[in-house]
Scaffold this motif. Structure first.
Motif, PDB file in Angstrom:
ATOM      1  N   LEU A  28      17.818  56.430 -10.689  1.00  0.00           N
ATOM      2  CA  LEU A  28      19.473  56.598 -10.205  1.00  0.00           C
ATOM      3  C   LEU A  28      20.169  55.259  -9.980  1.00  0.00           C
ATOM      4  O   LEU A  28      21.266  55.244 -10.309  1.00  0.00           O
ATOM      5  N   PHE A  29      19.326  54.410  -9.142  1.00  0.00           N
ATOM      6  CA  PHE A  29      19.836  53.317  -8.668  1.00  0.00           C
ATOM      7  C   PHE A  29      20.254  52.210 -10.108  1.00  0.00           C
ATOM      8  O   PHE A  29      21.348  51.798 -10.061  1.00  0.00           O
ATOM      9  N   TYR A  30      19.203  52.392 -10.948  1.00  0.00           N
ATOM     10  CA  TYR A  30      19.608  51.751 -12.164  1.00  0.00           C
ATOM     11  C   TYR A  30      20.734  52.319 -12.954  1.00  0.00           C
ATOM     12  O   TYR A  30      21.562  51.476 -13.527  1.00  0.00           O
ATOM     13  N   TYR A 183      19.377  43.560  -9.452  1.00  0.00           N
ATOM     14  CA  TYR A 183      19.815  45.128  -8.704  1.00  0.00           C
ATOM     15  C   TYR A 183      18.395  46.003  -8.306  1.00  0.00           C
ATOM     16  O   TYR A 183      18.582  46.541  -7.236  1.00  0.00           O
ATOM     17  N   LEU A 184      17.556  45.857  -9.405  1.00  0.00           N
ATOM     18  CA  LEU A 184      16.253  46.833  -9.037  1.00  0.00           C
ATOM     19  C   LEU A 184      15.406  46.041  -7.737  1.00  0.00           C
ATOM     20  O   LEU A 184      14.844  46.681  -7.351  1.00  0.00           O
ATOM     21  N   GLY A 185      15.667  44.568  -7.767  1.00  0.00           N
ATOM     22  CA  GLY A 185      14.859  44.018  -6.570  1.00  0.00           C
ATOM     23  C   GLY A 185      15.253  44.668  -5.065  1.00  0.00           C
ATOM     24  O   GLY A 185      14.357  44.700  -4.364  1.00  0.00           O
ATOM     25  N   ILE A 186      16.527  45.115  -5.124  1.00  0.00           N
ATOM     26  CA  ILE A 186      16.951  45.748  -3.920  1.00  0.00           C
ATOM     27  C   ILE A 186      16.092  46.842  -3.504  1.00  0.00           C
ATOM     28  O   ILE A 186      15.688  47.030  -2.243  1.00  0.00           O
ATOM     29  N   THR A 187      15.888  47.602  -4.424  1.00  0.00           N
ATOM     30  CA  THR A 187      15.018  49.039  -4.272  1.00  0.00           C
ATOM     31  C   THR A 187      13.551  48.554  -3.761  1.00  0.00           C
ATOM     32  O   THR A 187      12.967  49.069  -3.454  1.00  0.00           O
ATOM     33  N   TYR A 316      17.545  30.996  -1.557  1.00  0.00           N
ATOM     34  CA  TYR A 316      16.176  31.553  -1.899  1.00  0.00           C
ATOM     35  C   TYR A 316      15.092  31.071  -0.905  1.00  0.00           C
ATOM     36  O   TYR A 316      14.181  30.580  -1.599  1.00  0.00           O
ATOM     37  N   SER A 317      15.715  30.754   0.119  1.00  0.00           N
ATOM     38  CA  SER A 317      14.694  30.190   1.134  1.00  0.00           C
ATOM     39  C   SER A 317      13.541  31.202   1.231  1.00  0.00           C
ATOM     40  O   SER A 317      13.658  32.395   0.691  1.00  0.00           O
ATOM     41  N   LEU A 318      12.603  30.902   2.235  1.00  0.00           N
ATOM     42  CA  LEU A 318      11.246  31.714   2.425  1.00  0.00           C
ATOM     43  C   LEU A 318      11.518  32.929   3.227  1.00  0.00           C
ATOM     44  O   LEU A 318      10.630  33.488   3.471  1.00  0.00           O
ATOM     45  N   THR A 319      12.585  32.948   3.680  1.00  0.00           N
ATOM     46  CA  THR A 319      12.923  34.061   4.392  1.00  0.00           C
ATOM     47  C   THR A 319      13.768  35.271   3.711  1.00  0.00           C
ATOM     48  O   THR A 319      13.658  36.326   4.342  1.00  0.00           O
ATOM     49  N   LYS A 320      13.958  35.250   2.566  1.00  0.00           N
ATOM     50  CA  LYS A 320      14.449  36.153   1.553  1.00  0.00           C
ATOM     51  C   LYS A 320      13.162  36.790   0.566  1.00  0.00           C
ATOM     52  O   LYS A 320      12.662  35.933  -0.357  1.00  0.00           O
ATOM     53  N   ASN A 321      12.855  37.854   0.719  1.00  0.00           N
ATOM     54  CA  ASN A 321      11.935  38.686   0.004  1.00  0.00           C
ATOM     55  C   ASN A 321      12.405  39.253  -1.547  1.00  0.00           C
ATOM     56  O   ASN A 321      11.715  39.707  -2.045  1.00  0.00           O
ATOM     57  N   ILE A 322      13.912  39.239  -1.384  1.00  0.00           N
ATOM     58  CA  ILE A 322      14.539  39.915  -2.528  1.00  0.00           C
ATOM     59  C   ILE A 322      15.037  38.541  -3.315  1.00  0.00           C
ATOM     60  O   ILE A 322      16.000  37.787  -2.507  1.00  0.00           O
ATOM     61  N   ILE A 323      15.010  38.538  -4.649  1.00  0.00           N
ATOM     62  CA  ILE A 323      15.942  37.382  -5.369  1.00  0.00           C
ATOM     63  C   ILE A 323      17.057  37.789  -5.619  1.00  0.00           C
ATOM     64  O   ILE A 323      17.235  39.007  -6.453  1.00  0.00           O
TER      65      ILE A 323
END
Length: 370
Positions: A28-30, A183-187, A316-323
């Motif tokens: 659905l997100f896609y 977009y899908l990295g958020i999910t 894109y620091s090491l605190t961000k697990n989503i790109i």
């Protein structure tokens, strides 16, 4: 033995409603967020009135644009905030008074015709004022460093150059694939937790641990089998969507006689989304063992995910697990950040394995209590 356990867990997951709900959510997100329209790979028309927008990099253009936003805040009497969803907050009379003083300091004439002459503060002082305004309104406004973006309309020349980069440097699909995984990295940063947080607690609830504890299954095989199985099940959904999108682009490219990278969507899905999934699943399993509760893991992961959503590009620091790379193409910017992104992905892959080993250790201690 390990792969037999992995296969057994995969079979179990596909008998549950949770995995199908997960697939439904990401599908659905896609379809609601990521479109594949043919015009995305058409050459820009020189007679068009709209070529999209580009972020402002010139300091005077940025200050001029934000000054107009501040004046609009004063006229409307409200400012936009993310808490976490976007909403507007009304300014009090005292807050309006302070905003008036800041506006006068920036441009004493009350308007900006020529930014270089009408703006009377330097860029550093301007940013200080923006920070003060953000703090005054409780933080996390649209002027926050992570949320603040200024845009202007693209010129035809800029749109044409972007098309050439998308065609020649990105072969169309590489540029689109980065937007796809954005977009899908958020999910991937949130929804797998709803599977992972319950996977170890499930056996305790069903009293299957009595059988497990008396068997010869080692803790490392038991935990890793579940971890690998959940990651495979989750990644399957993303790989299906990547394959589906590739086929659609191949059809469009064939129709327009274009050369594309047929492996772009699979390549970016594996290298950008997989580390996020590995981290989310590992976090869910570890916290469920530590607190003997799945809800805490879900809450913690939701906070981590939220902190990684902004900015849309460039952190894109090491605190961000989503790109986040929320633009189509933008090849030069991608090249600039590529090594930092690679470092980020390797870090989250490594820390995920560390967390799984910690889960193995804790589970081996607790399995006797179970």
């Amino acid at each position: 033995m390990l792969w037999k356990l992995v296969l057994k867990e995969i079979k179990y997951q596909f008998k549950t409603i949770t995995i199908y709900v997960f697939f439904g959510v990401i599908f659905l997100f896609y379809f609601s967020q990521f479109g594949i329209e043919a015009q995305e790979i058409y050459k820009p028309d020189p007679g068009s009135n709209d070529y999209g927008v580009v972020e402002i990099t010139d300091e005077y253009e940025e200050m001029s644009g934000i000054y107009i936003q501040l004046k609009n805040d004063l006229l409307s009497g409200e400012v936009g905030k993310y808490t976490p969803l976007y909403k507007t907050v009304k300014l009090t009379e005292q807050e309006k008074s302070k905003l008036v003083n800041w506006l006068m300091e920036i441009a004493p004439t009350g308007e900006i015709k020529d930014a270089k002459t009408d703006i009377k503060v330097g860029y550093d002082r301007f940013i200080d004022i923006i920070h003060s305004y953000d703090d005054l309104m409780g933080g996390n406004t649209v002027y926050n460093d992570e949320n603040r973006h200024s845009f202007r309309g693209k010129t035809y020349e800029e749109a044409l150059q972007e098309y050439k980069d998308l065609k020649n440097k990105d072969k169309f699909t590489n540029g689109s694939a980065r937007l796809f995984v954005d977009y899908l990295g958020i999910t991937a940063g949130l929804f797998p937790i709803f599977i992972a947080a319950f996977v170890l607690l499930r056996d305790k609830k069903s009293r299957a641990n009595e059988l497990i504890n008396s068997s010869k299954i080692s803790s490392i095989k038991y935990v890793f089998s579940k971890y690998i199985a959940v990651c495979i099940c989750v990644m399957l959904g993303y790989l299906v969507l990547a394959t589906f999108t590739t086929i659609k682009y191949m059809i469009v490219a064939n129709k327009l006689n274009l050369v594309i990278d047929n492996f772009a969507f699979l390549k970016y899905t594996i290298t950008w989304i997989t580390p996020t999934v590995l981290f989310t699943v590992a976090m869910g399993m570890l916290l469920s063992i530590i607190f003997n509760n799945a809800i805490i893991g879900i809450v913690v992961q939701a906070i981590i995910c939220y902190k990684s959503l902004m900015p849309l590009e460039g952190d894109y620091s090491l605190t961000k697990n989503i790109i986040r790379f929320n633009s189509l193409g933008n090849h030069e910017n991608y090249i600039y950040w590529r090594n930092t992104i690679i470092t980020n992905r390797l870090f989250f892959t490594g820390i995920s394995l560390v967390m799984v080993m910690a889960t193995v250790y804790l589970w081996s201690i607790k399995r006797k209590d179970y």
